[in-house]
Write an enzyme that holds these catalytic residues in place. Sequence first.
Site, mmCIF file in Angstrom:
data_model
loop_
_atom_site.group_PDB
_atom_site.id
_atom_site.type_symbol
_atom_site.label_atom_id
_atom_site.label_comp_id
_atom_site.label_asym_id
_atom_site.label_seq_id
_atom_site.Cartn_x
_atom_site.Cartn_y
_atom_site.Cartn_z
ATOM 1 N N GLU A 58 -0.619 -0.330 2.941
ATOM 2 C CA GLU A 58 0.234 0.677 2.243
ATOM 3 C C GLU A 58 -0.470 2.130 1.611
ATOM 4 O O GLU A 58 0.029 2.955 1.452
ATOM 5 C CB GLU A 58 1.304 0.120 1.149
ATOM 6 C CG GLU A 58 0.478 -0.224 -0.063
ATOM 7 C CD GLU A 58 1.424 -0.548 -1.158
ATOM 8 O OE1 GLU A 58 2.642 -1.064 -1.021
ATOM 9 O OE2 GLU A 58 1.082 -0.412 -2.225
ATOM 10 N N GLY A 59 -1.853 1.754 1.316
ATOM 11 C CA GLY A 59 -2.734 2.810 1.126
ATOM 12 C C GLY A 59 -2.586 3.847 2.180
ATOM 13 O O GLY A 59 -3.492 5.204 1.630
#
Lengths: 261, 320
Positions: A58-59
């Site tokens: 998700e980064g």
Amino acid sequence: MSAKASATGAVTPNELLAVMGSRELRDHQTVFTGVGAPMMASVLAQRLHAPRLTMVIEGGIIGPQWRPGWLPISTNEMRAAYHAQMLPGITDAFLIAQRGFLDVGFIGGAQVDQYGNLNTSAIGGYDRPKVRLPGSGGANDIISLCQRVIILTVHEKRRFIPKVDFITSPGHLTGGDSRERAGLLFGGVARVVTTLGLFGFEPKSRRMRLEAVYPGVTVEQVRDHTPFDLLVADQVATAAAPSDKELEILRALDPDRQFIG
Amino acid sequence: MTISPRDYDFRIARRRLEAKPKSAGEKLVSLEDAAARVPDGAILAFGGILYSRTPLALIRAVLRRRPRGLTIARNLMCYEGEWCMVAGAADKIITAWMGIGLPWGLSRIMREYVESGRVPIEEWSHLGLGLRFRAAAMGLPFLPTLTMLGSDLMSVGGSKTVECPYTGETLHAVPALYPDVALLHVQRADRFGNCQIDGYPHMDADIAFAAATVLVTAEEIVPEEEIRRHPDRTVIPGFAVDALAHVPWGSYPHECYGLYDSEPGHFGEYVAGIQAHGAAGVERYLERYVYAPAAHADYLALFPDAMRADAERRGRELCS
């Protein structure tokens, strides 16, 4: 509840979740994964039976190749991006999931109910809660957008409840076709992997159903630790215990036992 | 909670931007002068994410001015959100998640302030809030998405759905968020404010295009020629930037991709202070690390040289 009830001896709860989670993954799949047990499950699969599994983080990170002993604490740090193939940014990583590119989505432990709804927002009322939790983060997006969502969680009575106080991340909502009616046309929670067994969802009611237990765990034991009316498959399989090889790989990845406990 | 038209009114936001000079001129100012452009009551968006490329020097400079009534928006809010609560600077937090990370547990400060009703959190999913910035960056009032549908985040947030005019399906119309001021930290910029980011871009470019005023700190100020040699690396054009300050180590002890790693040990000390003294632990931290250091050099002197050298070594190794 923990490794003790799973009768796998020295295996920790997180090792058990990582091993059972890894077995859900296939080669050449894409998986949206997070830190902790999901990350261990994904890397274990890569080292064993799914070398061409692509992880999306998700980064805003696609295809990292993490280094043993250098596993990330957060999905938003350089360790998580190590040897990535692409860094598209956070919003675009999720939009890739919305487009339908993610075969599997992993979500870590939380308060979960019989329809696979998750609460990571607040316990006891939302505006003035008894306990304010950290919030959705990417969990709502993963569960809403990935094709086959797998929840990994320690099996505890306080986590398994009939109805969550607040639906942060929508499983099958109130069952039946309620998820589709809300506009979530694709994917959804397919599996719950706990420290006692493996669960699916009965196709019509979309209620959680026990499908396999671990060696030494009985159906009764699972019922005892599940404070809602649990459906049980006609044939409950017994999953193979974690192998020495699986455990060896996990322990080599995390020599300081920061994540496997 | 209802969403304020101030957040999403694209007509007002557009006129506000049209009235603003899109200068290609000099943007370099001091850190303090940049921070002085944050008015009380503003909606602020912080760039970076969690403990990555957080504009910490700029946030500290803003807090030294003892602001009031701010709304702070950031997708994954690290302890800078706690600072704004304890300092009395923030009236509201807009976020998808607040804490530091797994090893540090639940944020005790967030619990105290939200559970007592002192500072509310407006919660969105990660993509939901990302799309709020994206919608604003595109000059629109909303964007359609599937995310958040069916969840209780819709009802408590006041978010609306829309019927797709083509397929008839239900979509979440996530409202734009036009911040008054964006606070960003980047690896390099030229003095005209053309900004380049290395590694993961996070949401900084969307936030820059969404905000009415854009304040940037940069690790390095490079000649214009260097920017023009690699224009593909430029993610924010100078005309979108209002003020730029040269601040090496501007996100330390958070990480800055390729330059320095974060300091989990320092986070541990911060949390230990809270475990021992509650909000007073944060006050003590603010006194030592935010209010007392007169200049950025004084702040950096609080961290031993060997510690920062090690952070640099790790930062390089992690990106090699």
